[in-house]
Structure formats: structure tokens, C-alpha cells
Scaffold this motif. Structure first.
Motif, PDB file in Angstrom:
ATOM      1  N   THR A 159      13.542   5.749   6.286  1.00 17.41           N
ATOM      2  CA  THR A 159      14.183   4.444   6.340  1.00 17.41           C
ATOM      3  C   THR A 159      13.147   3.339   6.529  1.00 17.41           C
ATOM      4  N   VAL A 160      12.191   3.581   7.396  1.00 14.89           N
ATOM      5  CA  VAL A 160      11.121   2.601   7.613  1.00 14.89           C
ATOM      6  C   VAL A 160      10.381   2.337   6.302  1.00 14.89           C
ATOM      7  N   SER A 161      10.059   3.408   5.576  1.00 14.68           N
ATOM      8  CA  SER A 161       9.339   3.275   4.307  1.00 14.68           C
ATOM      9  C   SER A 161      10.157   2.489   3.285  1.00 14.68           C
ATOM     10  N   ILE A 162      11.449   2.771   3.202  1.00  9.27           N
ATOM     11  CA  ILE A 162      12.313   2.091   2.235  1.00  9.27           C
ATOM     12  C   ILE A 162      12.391   0.597   2.536  1.00  9.27           C
ATOM     13  N   ILE A 163      12.583   0.245   3.805  1.00  9.26           N
ATOM     14  CA  ILE A 163      12.697  -1.165   4.187  1.00  9.26           C
ATOM     15  C   ILE A 163      11.376  -1.895   3.956  1.00  9.26           C
ATOM     16  N   MET A 164      10.261  -1.260   4.273  1.00 13.57           N
ATOM     17  CA  MET A 164       8.966  -1.905   4.048  1.00 13.57           C
ATOM     18  C   MET A 164       8.725  -2.102   2.557  1.00 13.57           C
ATOM     19  N   GLY A 165       9.211  -1.170   1.731  1.00 18.67           N
ATOM     20  CA  GLY A 165       9.099  -1.335   0.287  1.00 18.67           C
ATOM     21  C   GLY A 165       9.912  -2.513  -0.202  1.00 18.67           C
ATOM     22  N   ASN A 166      11.141  -2.650   0.302  1.00 17.68           N
ATOM     23  CA  ASN A 166      11.968  -3.805  -0.054  1.00 17.68           C
ATOM     24  C   ASN A 166      11.281  -5.109   0.312  1.00 17.68           C
ATOM     25  N   ALA A 167      10.714  -5.140   1.521  1.00 20.98           N
ATOM     26  CA  ALA A 167      10.045  -6.358   1.987  1.00 20.98           C
ATOM     27  C   ALA A 167       8.869  -6.721   1.077  1.00 20.98           C
ATOM     28  N   LYS A 168       8.124  -5.714   0.631  1.00 19.25           N
ATOM     29  CA  LYS A 168       6.986  -5.950  -0.254  1.00 19.25           C
ATOM     30  C   LYS A 168       7.432  -6.547  -1.580  1.00 19.25           C
ATOM     31  N   ALA A 224       9.642   1.215 -16.541  1.00 18.98           N
ATOM     32  CA  ALA A 224      10.420   1.136 -15.308  1.00 18.98           C
ATOM     33  C   ALA A 224      11.773   0.517 -15.631  1.00 18.98           C
ATOM     34  N   THR A 225      12.809   1.002 -14.994  1.00 20.05           N
ATOM     35  CA  THR A 225      14.164   0.518 -15.281  1.00 20.05           C
ATOM     36  C   THR A 225      14.625  -0.560 -14.303  1.00 20.05           C
ATOM     37  N   SER A 226      13.848  -0.805 -13.233  1.00 24.70           N
ATOM     38  CA  SER A 226      14.290  -1.743 -12.204  1.00 24.70           C
ATOM     39  C   SER A 226      13.097  -2.276 -11.435  1.00 24.70           C
ATOM     40  N   TYR A 227      13.355  -3.245 -10.565  1.00 23.29           N
ATOM     41  CA  TYR A 227      12.354  -3.635  -9.576  1.00 23.29           C
ATOM     42  C   TYR A 227      12.287  -2.521  -8.546  1.00 23.29           C
ATOM     43  N   GLY A 228      11.078  -2.156  -8.153  1.00 22.18           N
ATOM     44  CA  GLY A 228      10.974  -1.080  -7.186  1.00 22.18           C
ATOM     45  C   GLY A 228       9.547  -0.817  -6.750  1.00 22.18           C
ATOM     46  N   ILE A 229       9.398   0.233  -5.963  1.00 27.60           N
ATOM     47  CA  ILE A 229       8.111   0.681  -5.431  1.00 27.60           C
ATOM     48  C   ILE A 229       7.838   2.095  -5.928  1.00 27.60           C
ATOM     49  N   ILE A 230       6.625   2.341  -6.401  1.00 27.37           N
ATOM     50  CA  ILE A 230       6.262   3.704  -6.799  1.00 27.37           C
ATOM     51  C   ILE A 230       6.081   4.541  -5.536  1.00 27.37           C
ATOM     52  N   GLU A 231       6.967   5.505  -5.351  1.00 29.09           N
ATOM     53  CA  GLU A 231       6.910   6.381  -4.180  1.00 29.09           C
ATOM     54  C   GLU A 231       6.101   7.642  -4.449  1.00 29.09           C
ATOM     55  N   LYS A 263      -2.444   2.852 -17.113  1.00 27.15           N
ATOM     56  CA  LYS A 263      -3.730   2.650 -16.445  1.00 27.15           C
ATOM     57  C   LYS A 263      -3.553   1.928 -15.114  1.00 27.15           C
ATOM     58  N   ASP A 264      -4.249   2.431 -14.100  1.00 29.11           N
ATOM     59  CA  ASP A 264      -4.317   1.819 -12.762  1.00 29.11           C
ATOM     60  C   ASP A 264      -2.996   1.847 -11.999  1.00 29.11           C
ATOM     61  N   LEU A 265      -2.031   2.636 -12.446  1.00 29.40           N
ATOM     62  CA  LEU A 265      -0.760   2.736 -11.738  1.00 29.40           C
ATOM     63  C   LEU A 265      -0.969   3.513 -10.443  1.00 29.40           C
ATOM     64  N   GLN A 266      -0.501   2.955  -9.310  1.00 26.98           N
ATOM     65  CA  GLN A 266      -0.755   3.554  -8.009  1.00 26.98           C
ATOM     66  C   GLN A 266       0.515   3.700  -7.191  1.00 26.98           C
ATOM     67  N   VAL A 267       0.536   4.713  -6.314  1.00 24.86           N
ATOM     68  CA  VAL A 267       1.625   4.849  -5.349  1.00 24.86           C
ATOM     69  C   VAL A 267       1.629   3.629  -4.441  1.00 24.86           C
ATOM     70  N   GLY A 268       2.800   3.087  -4.181  1.00 25.74           N
ATOM     71  CA  GLY A 268       2.917   1.885  -3.371  1.00 25.74           C
ATOM     72  C   GLY A 268       2.923   0.602  -4.175  1.00 25.74           C
ATOM     73  N   GLN A 269       2.721   0.720  -5.481  1.00 27.34           N
ATOM     74  CA  GLN A 269       2.680  -0.459  -6.351  1.00 27.34           C
ATOM     75  C   GLN A 269       4.095  -0.937  -6.664  1.00 27.34           C
ATOM     76  N   VAL A 270       4.246  -2.257  -6.761  1.00 31.16           N
ATOM     77  CA  VAL A 270       5.517  -2.855  -7.151  1.00 31.16           C
ATOM     78  C   VAL A 270       5.628  -2.847  -8.673  1.00 31.16           C
ATOM     79  N   VAL A 271       6.786  -2.458  -9.188  1.00 34.67           N
ATOM     80  CA  VAL A 271       7.033  -2.483 -10.633  1.00 34.67           C
ATOM     81  C   VAL A 271       8.270  -3.320 -10.902  1.00 34.67           C
ATOM     82  N   GLU A 272       8.445  -3.683 -12.150  1.00 36.05           N
ATOM     83  CA  GLU A 272       9.596  -4.490 -12.543  1.00 36.05           C
ATOM     84  C   GLU A 272      10.194  -3.949 -13.831  1.00 36.05           C
ATOM     85  N   PRO A 273      11.434  -4.316 -14.155  1.00 30.31           N
ATOM     86  CA  PRO A 273      12.094  -3.778 -15.346  1.00 30.31           C
ATOM     87  C   PRO A 273      11.280  -4.038 -16.617  1.00 30.31           C
ATOM     88  N   GLY A 274      11.113  -2.976 -17.417  1.00 30.57           N
ATOM     89  CA  GLY A 274      10.390  -3.100 -18.678  1.00 30.57           C
ATOM     90  C   GLY A 274       8.902  -2.850 -18.577  1.00 30.57           C
TER      91      GLY A 274
END
Length: 333
Positions: A159-168, A224-231, A263-274
Motif C-alpha cells: 500500500t505504501v508503494s502504491i500511494i508513493m507511486g500515485n504521488a510521483k 503503455a495503456t495508462s498513466y502509471g509506474i513501472i513496478e 531504451k532506458d526504461l527503468q523500474v519506478g519510471q512514470v509512463v503515460e498512455p501511448g
């Protein structure tokens, strides 16, 4: 005259959860609702110095639970933060519906009077935000202390990880109006798919297929299909090269059998649709690098977390809807 009185009453008590607010909220667009939420978050930030995107991230997580759990009511106001009535009034308080700030404090309840109407009510968005911010301020508003406050409040690392991802995500885009979606494959390429969720699978033991297979040529871009965080990013003996993305609605999007990663895609990175995250491939069913045991395709899965556990659900209808919306957008351009 009756309609006029009702309108005046609704305006006067706009920031409380009442029949009026529910009535008003139903008439508002998503953008207008997001604007009202932002006003509440920014007002709390001005009073407490707690960044608005922290408060928005908690509220969005709580909102997702209300849609994923049967023991929570669906959102009926702008703020969806859930607080147990017993904790609100105090565990030893003999009055379960107490809204007096003084007696609530006497019984060590968490209820607060945020809208300064002399009451600490669970029906008030501002009162709930005041209770939440009061709890956070016991720890501090910097990144590490905020995480500590979240853990002490939820007692769950995920839960902590999910909320921190949303905040980012909210901090990066400066808005909470991030509901756009995209089909995982560009429409200009040839592809095909049908509903394969629940089909039997035999490799690695009998199991069901938790997703939809989209067949396309090797190397076709995967988006990517949505705004999100690479977990998650890496190899799985079933899924091959795969990526997992958690969106702001607490849905986990799983992309498997990729030919490789962007290229350069990392865990914790923010992505967006498309946004391109990899390519269609045929990797998997073996040690790292195994490929070619089946025609190239994208395995796309969706999973929902309810704060207690996580389960898969059929993504087919979502894919059809996103495909249709992308076609409409392409015709406009």
C-alpha cells in the motif's frame, strides 16, 4: 421556490457529504469533480504544508478500494478517504455518532473539525482531510517521514508503494485529471485478438490463461495503456521478457512475451498512455533468452488490488473500448 431553496442549501453545504452534494456531484463532469478535489487538496496544503499530491495519492488509493471491495460504500463525495467510525470518535467513546471535537479528543478519537463548523463529522470532506493531515504531521512532511506515516497507518508495504507511486505521477503532471487510456498496439499495424481469458494452459502445470493474447508481427511496438509506474521489468520463465505497470486506479497491467524493452526504461519510471515500452515477441517458456516456441504475440493481463489481495480479471472489454477510442482519435487527426 422548492428548487430554489434546495439549490441554496446545496451551495451553503457544498463541502459536506449530504444528499445535496451527491445530487450536485452527479451533475458535474469528471473534470469539474477533479477541480473540486484539487481545491480541497490545495487548501489543505496551504494550511499544513503537506504537498497536495501526497493527499491526492492517498485519496485516490482509497477511492480504488471503494470500487474493489464490497465492505466499502461507493464514493458519494469528492473525498473518498475511509476512516473507521470507532477510531473517529475514540474506541471507548459510548456515543458512536459523536461529532463534538472536545469529547472526541477526550476519548482519543481521530476526528477533527476541518471546516470550522463546530463539528467533527465523517460526513465532511474537510473534516476527514483535517484528521488525515493531523496524523501525517505527527511524523513530518518530507519523503521518508511521509512513508513512515503511511506504513503506520496502513501496516502494508504494498500500500505504501502504491500511494508513493500515485504521488510521483501527480507531482510530475501537476494534475489529478489523468484518466486517458490507449490501446497497447498502434492501430496502423496488422494485429488480431479474441477473448482468451480463462482458457486452459498446460505448460508448467494446469492453469488458466489470465489475459488476452494480441497477435502481431515480431517487433510491433507495445505501448503503455495508462498513466502509471513501472513496478516490474525483466524475465519470467512463463512470460519471457515482461513489464508490469501500476496505474492510478490501482490496476496492474501486465505485458508479456516481449521481444525487448524500450531504451532506458527503468523500474519506478512514470509512463503515460501511448508511450512505447517494448516490442511484440515470442519470448518465454524457458530460461532467459528462450524464444520462438509460439507465434509472436503480446500477452496482456489486468489485475486489481483491494488492499488485502490481488486477482486477475478479463481485460478483453477494456481492450475493445480503448481500440475504439483510439480509432475515433485517429479519425479526428
Amino acid at each position: 421556490m422548492i428548487l430554489y431553496k434546495r439549490l441554496v442549501f446545496c451551495i451553503a453545504f457544498f463541502f459536506t457529504i449530504s444528499p445535496c452534494q451527491s445530487f450536485a456531484a452527479e451533475k458535474l463532469t469528471d473534470e469539474q469533480i477533479h477541480t473540486k478535489r484539487m481545491e480541497l487538496f490545495q487548501k489543505s496544503e496551504a494550511m499544513t504544508q503537506i504537498p497536495w499530491y501526497y493527499l491526492a495519492a492517498i485519496d485516490q488509493y482509497e477511492r480504488s478500494l471503494r470500487f474493489a471491495r464490497k465492505d466499502r460504500e461507493k464514493p458519494s463525495s469528492f473525498i473518498s478517504i475511509y476512516m473507521e467510525p470507532e477510531k473517529w470518535v475514540g474506541p471507548l467513546n459510548p456515543h458512536a455518532d459523536d461529532d463534538n471535537p472536545e469529547t472526541i479528543a477526550l476519548f482519543n478519537g481521530i476526528g477533527r473539525d476541518g471546516d470550522h463548523d463546530g463539528k467533527a463529522s465523517l460526513k465532511s470532506d474537510e473534516d476527514k482531510l483535517a484528521a488525515l493531515t493531523d496524523f501525517i504531521l505527527r511524523y513530518g512532511i518530507d519523503h521518508d517521514n511521509f512513508k513512515l506515516a503511511l506504513w503506520d497507518y496502513y501496516k502494508r508495504d504494498k500500500t505504501v508503494s502504491i500511494i508513493m507511486g500515485n504521488a510521483k505521477i501527480y507531482k510530475q503532471y501537476g494534475t489529478i485529471h489523468l484518466n486517458q487510456k490507449a490501446f497497447p498496439l498502434p492501430l496502423r499495424f496488422n494485429y488480431s485478438y479474441r477473448n482468451t481469458w480463462g482458457d486452459a494452459r498446460g505448460w508448467g502445470g494446469r492453469r488458466i490463461h489470465e489475459g488476452t493474447d494480441l497477435f502481431a508481427d515480431y517487433g510491433v511496438p507495445v505501448r503503455a495503456t495508462s498513466y502509471g509506474i513501472i513496478e516490474m521489468k525483466g524475465w519470467n520463465r512463463y512470460g519471457g521478457w515482461r513489464i508490469g505497470i501500476r496505474d492510478i486506479n490501482n490496476t496492474y497491467h501486465y505485458f508479456a512475451h516481449l521481444s525487448g524493452f524500450a531504451k532506458d526504461l527503468q523500474v519506478g519510471q512514470v509512463v503515460e498512455p501511448g508511450m512505447v515500452i517494448g516490442g511484440v515477441g515470442s519470448s518465454g517458456y524457458g530460461p532467459p533468452g528462450t524464444s520462438g516456441k509460439f507465434p509472436p504475440h503480446l500477452h496482456y493481463g489486468m489485475y486489481k488490488d483491494n488492499g488485502l489481495t490481488e486477482w486477475s480479471f478479463d481485460p478483453y472489454s477494456h481492450l475493445r473500448m480503448w481500440e475504439r477510442l483510439d480509432r475515433i482519435k485517429s479519425k479526428k487527426h
